[in-house]
Design a protein around this motif. Structure first.
Motif, PDB file in Angstrom:
ATOM      1  N   ARG A  81       0.690  -1.130  -0.025  1.00 14.03           N
ATOM      2  CA  ARG A  81       0.050  -0.368  -0.312  1.00 14.03           C
ATOM      3  C   ARG A  81       1.075   0.997  -0.299  1.00 14.03           C
ATOM      4  N   TYR A  82       2.039   1.102   1.138  1.00 12.06           N
ATOM      5  CA  TYR A  82       2.870   1.824   0.989  1.00 12.06           C
ATOM      6  C   TYR A  82       2.903   2.823  -0.658  1.00 12.06           C
TER       7      TYR A  82
ATOM      8  N   GLY B  64       1.454   2.400  -3.086  1.00 20.12           N
ATOM      9  CA  GLY B  64       0.914   1.916  -3.930  1.00 20.12           C
ATOM     10  C   GLY B  64      -0.272   1.299  -5.254  1.00 20.12           C
ATOM     11  N   ASN B  65       0.008   0.508  -4.033  1.00 20.39           N
ATOM     12  CA  ASN B  65      -0.690  -1.337  -5.182  1.00 20.39           C
ATOM     13  C   ASN B  65      -1.520  -1.982  -3.653  1.00 20.39           C
ATOM     14  N   ASP B  66      -2.945  -2.238  -4.113  1.00 20.01           N
ATOM     15  CA  ASP B  66      -3.250  -2.430  -2.793  1.00 20.01           C
ATOM     16  C   ASP B  66      -3.594  -4.096  -2.475  1.00 20.01           C
TER      17      ASP B  66
END
Length: 237
Positions: free
Chosen positions: A93-94, A96-98
């Protein structure tokens, strides 16, 4: 500098040291997102040689971040600690990928359909394989061998334009589960894989592209594959 006797700091620094290498980080992401892999599957997915990956897996095993178990002739690697999953999720998530899985590049026409030796690979190939297994035309692979056996209902093969009873494998394998490098799940290999591709080409459902391995799905192929619930690149899967 790690403070002597500070177990928490030492553990965090040790973990970040292992995660700082892209190969080790991506291997852990794949194992967390997709479950156990053999070394060959991981090496194919990561695009590295097995010897190079072996060195990284040895480090991850020494750190307790992966475990290995043997199933028949295969050694299966899996994430070694449940508490590693939230860490990997937070890092994804950091970045930018969920999803836990590492991000993939945008899908190209070659990703949609291409040849692997003399059979169909890519998204089309893996959905063909899944359909054959789901409809009972092939028995699901158990990971112990690449060879596959026919199921009790081969009508799905007929829908693809192939009659298994009329196929003489000769000295080749009748059907194999061939790991798709892009999608990391099997597509159909062996003589039946060749026959399915030949049927697609003969019916004008696909045509060979400009590249050596590229296949292009034709408009009639898109309609036919959509009707069968196969991936056609037209928004269905």
């Amino acid at each position: 500098m790690v403070e002597p006797g500070n177990a928490v700091q030492s553990a965090i620094v040790g973990l970040t040291r292992e995660l700082s290498d892209p190969v080790r980080l991506t291997a852990l992401q794949l194992l967390a997102a997709e479950g156990p892999h053999t070394m060959v599957q991981l090496a194919d997915a990561l695009g590295v040689t097995a010897p190079r990956l072996g060195n990284h897996l040895a480090r991850l095993r020494a750190a307790g971040l992966v475990t290995v178990e043997h199933a028949g002739r295969h050694a299966l690697y899996r994430v070694g600690r449940d508490d590693l999953l939230p860490v990997l999720t937070a890092l994804a998530r950091y970045g930018g990928n969920d999803s836990l899985a590492p991000p993939r590049p945008a899908e190209s026409t070659v990703d949609i359909a291409h040849t692997c030796y003399d059979h169909t690979a890519g998204r089309l190939g893996v959905t063909v394989f899944a359909m054959l297994v789901d409809r009972g035309a092939l028995r699901a692979p158990d990971g112990s061998a690449a060879d596959l056996t026919l199921g009790g209902d081969v009508s799905a093969f007929h829908d693809l334009g192939v009659d298994p009873a009329a196929v003489d494998p000769g000295r080749r394998r009748l059907a194999t589960a061939c790991l798709d490098r892009t999608n990391r799940v099997p597509h159909l290999g062996g003589v039946l894989g060749h026959e399915v591709l030949a049927a697609f080409l003969a019916a004008g459902l696909v045509r060979r592209g400009d590249g050596d391995r590229e296949l292009t799905i034709t408009p009639s192929g898109s309609r036919r594959f959509d009707a069968l619930g196969l991936y056609s690149g037209s928004g269905t899967s």
